[in-house]
Motif scaffolding. Structure first.
Motif, PDB file in Angstrom:
ATOM      1  N   SER A 155      -3.567   7.490   6.711  1.00 21.81           N
ATOM      2  CA  SER A 155      -2.461   8.451   6.639  1.00 21.81           C
ATOM      3  C   SER A 155      -1.195   7.788   6.135  1.00 21.81           C
ATOM      4  O   SER A 155      -0.440   8.376   5.348  1.00 21.81           O
ATOM      5  CB  SER A 155      -2.215   9.065   8.026  1.00 21.81           C
ATOM      6  OG  SER A 155      -3.332   9.831   8.446  1.00 21.81           O
ATOM      7  N   HIS A 156      -0.953   6.570   6.585  1.00 21.02           N
ATOM      8  CA  HIS A 156       0.214   5.812   6.119  1.00 21.02           C
ATOM      9  C   HIS A 156       0.133   5.587   4.614  1.00 21.02           C
ATOM     10  O   HIS A 156       1.116   5.783   3.882  1.00 21.02           O
ATOM     11  CB  HIS A 156       0.265   4.475   6.855  1.00 21.02           C
ATOM     12  CG  HIS A 156       1.405   3.590   6.448  1.00 21.02           C
ATOM     13  ND1 HIS A 156       2.679   3.739   6.929  1.00 21.02           N
ATOM     14  CD2 HIS A 156       1.445   2.539   5.583  1.00 21.02           C
ATOM     15  CE1 HIS A 156       3.470   2.822   6.386  1.00 21.02           C
ATOM     16  NE2 HIS A 156       2.739   2.083   5.564  1.00 21.02           N
TER      17      HIS A 156
ATOM     18  N   ARG B 173      -1.646   7.356   2.479  1.00 17.30           N
ATOM     19  CA  ARG B 173      -1.577   8.648   1.804  1.00 17.30           C
ATOM     20  C   ARG B 173      -0.124   9.093   1.610  1.00 17.30           C
ATOM     21  O   ARG B 173       0.246   9.591   0.546  1.00 17.30           O
ATOM     22  CB  ARG B 173      -2.350   9.693   2.606  1.00 17.30           C
ATOM     23  CG  ARG B 173      -2.473  11.047   1.900  1.00 17.30           C
ATOM     24  CD  ARG B 173      -3.086  12.088   2.810  1.00 17.30           C
ATOM     25  NE  ARG B 173      -4.360  11.651   3.356  1.00 17.30           N
ATOM     26  CZ  ARG B 173      -4.584  11.424   4.658  1.00 17.30           C
ATOM     27  NH1 ARG B 173      -3.597  11.557   5.534  1.00 17.30           N
ATOM     28  NH2 ARG B 173      -5.760  11.034   5.068  1.00 17.30           N
ATOM     29  N   ARG B 174       0.682   8.912   2.629  1.00 14.50           N
ATOM     30  CA  ARG B 174       2.098   9.309   2.514  1.00 14.50           C
ATOM     31  C   ARG B 174       2.800   8.507   1.416  1.00 14.50           C
ATOM     32  O   ARG B 174       3.623   9.047   0.665  1.00 14.50           O
ATOM     33  CB  ARG B 174       2.809   9.103   3.851  1.00 14.50           C
ATOM     34  CG  ARG B 174       2.455  10.140   4.904  1.00 14.50           C
ATOM     35  CD  ARG B 174       3.386  10.063   6.097  1.00 14.50           C
ATOM     36  NE  ARG B 174       3.262   8.800   6.809  1.00 14.50           N
ATOM     37  CZ  ARG B 174       2.387   8.575   7.788  1.00 14.50           C
ATOM     38  NH1 ARG B 174       1.552   9.550   8.168  1.00 14.50           N
ATOM     39  NH2 ARG B 174       2.329   7.412   8.407  1.00 14.50           N
ATOM     40  N   ALA B 175       2.484   7.222   1.334  1.00 10.07           N
ATOM     41  CA  ALA B 175       3.123   6.385   0.311  1.00 10.07           C
ATOM     42  C   ALA B 175       2.670   6.774  -1.100  1.00 10.07           C
ATOM     43  O   ALA B 175       3.456   6.713  -2.053  1.00 10.07           O
ATOM     44  CB  ALA B 175       2.800   4.914   0.576  1.00 10.07           C
TER      45      ALA B 175
ATOM     46  N   ALA C  56      -7.346   6.634   0.615  1.00  6.26           N
ATOM     47  CA  ALA C  56      -6.236   7.512   0.265  1.00  6.26           C
ATOM     48  C   ALA C  56      -6.194   7.769  -1.239  1.00  6.26           C
ATOM     49  O   ALA C  56      -5.921   8.895  -1.687  1.00  6.26           O
ATOM     50  CB  ALA C  56      -4.926   6.902   0.750  1.00  6.26           C
TER      51      ALA C  56
ATOM     52  N   THR D  56       1.448   9.810  -2.118  1.00  2.00           N
ATOM     53  CA  THR D  56       1.569  11.228  -2.457  1.00  2.00           C
ATOM     54  C   THR D  56       2.590  11.536  -3.551  1.00  2.00           C
ATOM     55  O   THR D  56       2.298  12.344  -4.450  1.00  2.00           O
ATOM     56  CB  THR D  56       1.875  12.051  -1.192  1.00  2.00           C
ATOM     57  OG1 THR D  56       0.723  11.997  -0.326  1.00  2.00           O
ATOM     58  CG2 THR D  56       2.174  13.505  -1.517  1.00  2.00           C
TER      59      THR D  56
END
Length: 379
Positions: free
Chosen positions: A246-247, A249-251, A343, A253
């Protein structure tokens, strides 16, 4: 592991690298710096007589590649690199950097010892042209100038700290020979110790039948060392792995959104270069010991990539240490790399990924040779 500390064995173990089938703007190679006396790799040699070296000092690894230009008409791609010697050592230069903002003394000492080996190899192999670069760890450390000064004083090597764009360019140049020539676009990714580079390669709308070119890129402070230090790397539960993914993925996106409208065809694919993807390839192949000849250029389907990640996640720390493609020095880092890869696969869906055991150093060597006229520039 992708390399050992043993030298390459002449022709039998030579690393032949094809020229990239895509275009990049030319980058002039800088003149070699001097440290009192002129180092041998800045001296003049006749055209075609140079021995070239590329050194990549990353957050986790110190890697050297020494090569000559060579034409092998019998092989696809024409211009090639004939590797003379290679060296790789895990130095963990960025250890503790995310917490302290500085390169630690133990990491500096480990790195200096590795760089002394690199210097000795360059001298013994008669290197006459070289580019020596450092990436994310030195970009982000408050004491990077002090570190490079100590390197210069102790080894005579003048390390150049390159920016993110240059790092992405070199990775693209070095891996480009592995792209599917019929694809309209490709996503190249390089998962490093302290940063991850994403490069969008595509054909120009003005020349839809032309070569793939570097159209967009990003570099993120997201790497296997920083993830392991933030989330842990030895015992990684499903919850921890999910948090790492998740970390990542946020970076990733924002870049994924920027690329969402770009043209893709049925042959769109991912092209990965890093210890993460080469390790996954070795696990997929069931290798007892890493073999770059079987890994470099390997295609993984999306299902095969997912199974390799799942297989690696099922290993406990001791099993990762014992695995011949991972070993004790990467056992606590590889799952962080898998989280970043997951990710990327989620945000850039593709039916297949090509694995590259080549990248930054090969790109530097090719550009040095082009600047000297030893190989033709890309059109």
């Amino acid at each position: 592991m992708t390399e050992t500390e043993q030298p390459a064995r002449g022709g039998e173990a030579a690393d032949a690298v094809r020229r990239a089938p895509f275009s990049l703007p030319p980058m002039d190679a800088p003149a070699a710096a001097t440290t009192g006396s002129v180092p041998p790799w800045s001296r003049t040699a006749g055209r075609g007589e140079h021995v070239y070296a590329a050194l990549d000092l990353g957050t986790n690894n110190c890697r050297l590649l020494i090569a000559r230009p060579e034409r092998r008409p019998r092989r696809r791609g024409g211009e090639m690199l004939r590797v003379v010697d290679a060296f790789s050592r895990i130095v963990r230069l960025g250890e503790g950097l995310s917490r302290n903002g500085r390169i630690g003394e133990e990491a500096i000492e480990r790195t200096l010892k590795a760089l002394e080996v690199c210097r000795d190899k360059m001298e013994s192999r008669g290197v006459t042209r070289a580019r020596l670069v450092a990436t994310q760890a030195c970009r982000g450390a408050s004491n990077s100038e002090e570190f490079t000064s100590r390197v210069r004083d102790r080894t005579g090597l003048d390390i150049e700290i390159i920016d993110r764009e240059t790092e992405a360019r070199f990775a693209a140049r070095g891996c480009g020979a592995l792209v599917d020539r019929e694809a309209e676009s490709v996503l190249l990714f390089d998962i490093g110790g302290g940063s991850t580079e994403l490069v969008w390669l595509a054909r120009s709308e003005a020349a839809p039948c032309g070569p793939l070119g570097l159209q967009d890129w990003t570099s993120l402070e997201l790497g296997v060392v920083s993830l392991a230090e933030q989330f842990g790397g030895k015992s990684v539960s499903a919850e921890v792995f999910g948090a790492m993914t998740s970390h990542a993925r946020r970076a990733l996106t924002p870049f994924a959104k920027r690329m969402s409208e770009r043209r893709r065809c049925s042959r769109f694919h991912l092209l990965g270069t890093s210890g993460t993807v080469t390790t996954l390839a070795g696990v997929h192949l069931g290798l007892d010991r890493y073999d770059r000849w079987r890994v470099d250029g390997l295609w993984l389907s999306d299902d095969e990539a997912a199974r390799a990640v799942a297989q690696l996640r099922e290993m406990d720390f001791e099993a990762r240490v014992a695995n011949g493609c991972i070993g004790p020095q990467r056992a606590d880092l590889v799952l962080g790399g898998c989280a970043i890869f997951e990710a990327i696969r989620e945000l850039f869906p593709a039916s297949r990924t090509r694995i590259a055991d080549r990248g930054l150093r090969e790109g530097m060597l090719l550009e040095l040779m082009e600047a000297d006229g030893a190989v033709p520039r890309e059109s």
